[in-house]
Design a protein around this motif. Structure first.
Motif, short mmCIF file in Angstrom:
data_model
loop_
_atom_site.label_atom_id
_atom_site.label_comp_id
_atom_site.label_asym_id
_atom_site.label_seq_id
_atom_site.Cartn_x
_atom_site.Cartn_y
_atom_site.Cartn_z
N LEU A 231 0.88 -1.24 0.05
CA LEU A 231 -0.01 0.17 -0.05
C LEU A 231 0.89 1.28 0.07
CD1 LEU A 231 -2.71 -1.08 2.64
CD2 LEU A 231 -3.23 -0.06 0.17
N PHE A 232 1.83 1.22 0.83
CA PHE A 232 2.56 2.52 1.17
C PHE A 232 4.01 2.60 0.50
CE2 PHE A 232 -0.39 2.29 4.85
CZ PHE A 232 -1.45 2.99 4.60
N LEU A 233 4.63 1.57 0.30
CA LEU A 233 6.04 1.78 -0.24
C LEU A 233 6.13 1.31 -1.70
CD1 LEU A 233 8.18 0.23 2.85
CD2 LEU A 233 7.28 2.53 2.22
N SER A 234 5.00 1.53 -2.56
CA SER A 234 5.09 1.08 -3.93
C SER A 234 5.17 2.17 -5.01
CB SER A 234 4.04 -0.08 -4.35
OG SER A 234 4.01 -1.34 -3.44
N GLY A 235 5.25 3.64 -4.42
CA GLY A 235 5.31 4.78 -5.12
C GLY A 235 3.91 5.20 -5.16
N GLY A 276 4.92 12.98 4.74
CA GLY A 276 5.92 12.04 4.73
C GLY A 276 5.73 10.89 3.57
N LEU A 277 4.44 10.85 3.35
CA LEU A 277 4.17 9.66 2.25
C LEU A 277 4.60 10.31 0.76
CD1 LEU A 277 0.88 8.10 3.43
CD2 LEU A 277 3.13 7.11 3.50
N ALA A 278 4.30 11.57 0.54
CA ALA A 278 4.71 12.13 -0.54
C ALA A 278 6.20 12.11 -0.95
CB ALA A 278 4.08 13.80 -0.49
N ASN A 279 7.02 12.45 0.25
CA ASN A 279 8.33 12.25 0.25
C ASN A 279 8.68 10.89 -0.18
OD1 ASN A 279 8.48 15.03 0.73
ND2 ASN A 279 9.20 14.68 2.69
N THR A 280 7.97 10.03 0.44
CA THR A 280 8.45 8.26 0.15
C THR A 280 8.01 8.03 -1.26
OG1 THR A 280 7.93 7.89 2.70
CG2 THR A 280 7.98 6.19 0.88
N ASP A 281 6.99 8.45 -1.81
CA ASP A 281 6.47 8.15 -3.19
C ASP A 281 7.82 8.82 -4.05
OD1 ASP A 281 4.18 6.95 -2.22
OD2 ASP A 281 2.92 8.94 -2.89
N ALA A 282 8.06 10.03 -3.59
CA ALA A 282 9.15 10.68 -4.49
C ALA A 282 10.58 9.60 -4.68
CB ALA A 282 9.71 12.11 -4.15
N ARG A 283 10.82 9.17 -3.44
CA ARG A 283 12.03 8.37 -3.30
C ARG A 283 11.81 7.02 -4.07
NH1 ARG A 283 15.93 9.49 0.43
NH2 ARG A 283 16.60 7.47 0.39
N VAL A 284 10.64 6.42 -4.14
CA VAL A 284 10.40 5.33 -4.76
C VAL A 284 10.54 5.45 -6.21
CG1 VAL A 284 8.75 3.53 -5.40
CG2 VAL A 284 9.27 4.22 -2.91
N THR A 291 12.36 2.83 4.01
CA THR A 291 12.35 1.90 5.00
C THR A 291 10.99 1.71 5.68
OG1 THR A 291 13.47 1.29 7.15
CG2 THR A 291 13.40 3.53 6.51
N PRO A 292 10.45 0.46 5.93
CA PRO A 292 9.12 0.36 6.81
C PRO A 292 9.29 0.99 8.09
CG PRO A 292 9.82 -1.88 5.63
CD PRO A 292 11.03 -0.86 5.57
N ALA A 293 10.63 1.04 8.78
CA ALA A 293 10.60 1.80 10.00
C ALA A 293 10.14 3.22 9.75
CB ALA A 293 12.16 1.70 10.48
N PHE A 294 10.41 3.89 8.86
CA PHE A 294 10.19 5.30 8.77
C PHE A 294 8.54 5.67 8.43
CE2 PHE A 294 10.02 9.86 7.14
CZ PHE A 294 11.06 10.43 7.86
N LEU A 295 8.19 4.78 7.74
CA LEU A 295 6.78 4.59 7.19
C LEU A 295 5.80 4.44 8.59
CD1 LEU A 295 4.20 4.10 5.61
CD2 LEU A 295 4.60 1.68 5.32
#
Length: 454
Positions: A231-235, A276-284, A291-295
């Motif tokens: 859900l959260f770490l696939s972009g 945070g999720l917008a930044n994570t999407d950009a990294r992906v 990392t799941p820990a940050f999520l």
């Protein structure tokens, strides 16, 4: 709007000149398996998400194959094959880093069949094989029941999946309530697909969420952990979060986050998660590691901070307040989503270091800069600053502190005003040393020492 899926499969063949799938976009491993099965006289189809994404112009990474060959027959064709699974018997054909999953067409077995076992509406074992038509109506969503035929390069549609792709809608195959009871995680898959594809969930597929969402509480926590990563770490994590919250399913998977969003500081917490999720999407999307820990630190921060602040207001020791709050929230969350210890330990350190950023005295600053989790904790502070503008100056200060040389750091320390936490004395440092007094022996030397003279 597309019509409901037919009770009986009605085949529609989309010929090679009517679709945009090119074999150039299919992995070499998948093509080798398809051709080998076909040459051996078996039916072989690319199926599921790969076909869906190829038709939408995407570039899938995983390729699943459906065939009328049994798992044992597949293994007989490939030396690099292993059979896995008890609930669903599958063949994995391995080509270096690529694993091509091959499944035999699923059949419509009766409950009580030795190879099909259902408990409380949920399928716990299903190794009944059948025809491609039966396989199609056994799949979850109509857009996932499209078959690319390697024999003539056509696409077979038995349940109206092509119409759904064109309408950008998600429909379940069969009765939604029954399908969710078979596997409650399908509700999360609906949310994930809608977010990933920017599709709308059909009303008939979404209405049961309110009644059946509670079934997710009985799903295996380890399985929900895997689903959370998808859900959260696939972009498309931000879209997934919004869809999860909008659909009402967030409360069943992340109850602490759902509760914190309803509190007085809920808008601030929502900004934190979304930044945070917008930044994570950009990294992906940039190919950078996540990392799941940050999520999970993001999703659970609201509950941890709330508990810690209540304890601090009651006079609790700061270290204990944050530690106890972290332990309580992680323990509650792990009953729903199993968070491995290697990630929860990092989360606890990220949270525990947040109050220390406010303590800008030289010794404390130097200790914090050398902490193993400093960078992760600082990144978390930076996200907090995006959601809480009052933290912008603090985040900027620490950005300069970690990048500058000793002279720059000394200048920062000289010109930064001490906070209340900085000014507060440390108990262990201000304790006065007491002068030890020698104890006189009783009875003139009972201790074995000579008494002191006058």
């Amino acid at each position: 709007m597309p019509e409901a899926a037919p009770a009986r499969p009605q085949l529609r063949v989309i010929t090679r000149d009517q679709h945009g799938i090119s074999r150039r976009n299919i992995s070499n491993g998948a093509l080798r398996v398809l051709y080998r099965l076909n040459e051996a006289g078996f039916e072989a189809f690319l199926v599921g998400g790969a076909v869906r994404d190829l038709l939408l112009g995407g570039h899938p990474k995983d390729f699943d194959i459906a065939t009328n060959a049994t798992p044992e027959q597949v293994r007989g064709l490939f030396r690099n094959c292993r059979l896995i699974g008890r609930r669903f018997r599958l063949a994995h054909v391995v080509f270096g880093q690529e694993i091509v999953e091959v499944a035999t067409f699923r059949g419509i077995g009766e409950e009580g069949n030795a190879d099909r076992h259902v408990v409380d509406g949920r399928i716990v074992r299903d190794n009944v094989y059948g025809s491609i038509e039966e396989d199609a109506i056994r799949r979850d969503f109509r857009v996932n029941a499209l078959y690319y035929n390697i024999a003539d390069f056509s696409v077979r549609d038995y349940v109206g999946g092509m119409a759904d792709l064109e309408a950008r809608e998600l429909h379940l195959i069969g009765d939604p309530e029954l399908r969710y009871r078979e596997d409650p995680v399908r509700m999360l898959r609906a949310v994930r697909l809608a977010a990933k594809l920017n599709f709308r969930i059909d009303a008939s597929a979404e209405q049961p969420f309110a009644r059946l969402g509670q079934l997710l509480c009985d799903a295996a926590p380890a399985r929900l952990f895997d689903e959370s990563l998808k859900l959260f770490l696939s972009g498309h994590g931000l879209a997934s979060f919004r869809e999860l919250d909008r659909s009402g399913l967030l409360q069943f998977v992340f109850p602490s986050a759902a509760t914190a969003l309803k509190r007085s500081r809920g808008a601030e917490f929502r900004r934190l998660i979304e930044c945070g999720l917008a930044n994570t999407d950009a990294r992906v999307q940039s190919g950078k590691p996540v990392t799941p820990a940050f999520l999970f630190a993001l999703l659970l921060w609201g509950g941890v901070r709330e508990r810690a602040e209540r304890a601090l207001a009651g006079g609790a020791d700061p270290v204990e307040a944050w530690s106890n709050a972290a332990d309580a929230v992680i323990q509650e969350q792990s009953a729903r989503v199993a968070i491995p210890r290697r990630f929860s330990l990092v989360m606890e350190e990220i949270w525990a270091l947040q109050p220390r950023f406010e303590q800008r005295m030289k010794k404390r600053v130097m200790r914090l800069l050398t902490h193993p989790r400093f960078r992760a904790a600082y990144d978390f502070l930076a996200v907090r600053a995006e959601a809480e503008p009052e933290l912008a100056e603090l985040a900027q200060w620490w950005e300069q502190a970690q990048q500058g040389d000793a002279a720059v750091l000394n200048d920062l320390l000289t010109h930064s005003a001490p906070t209340a936490a900085d000014a507060a004395p440390v108990k262990t440092a201000t304790r006065k040393r007491r002068r030890r007094r020698r104890r006189k022996p009783a009875g003139g030397g009972g201790s074995g020492e000579t008494p002191a003279g006058p």
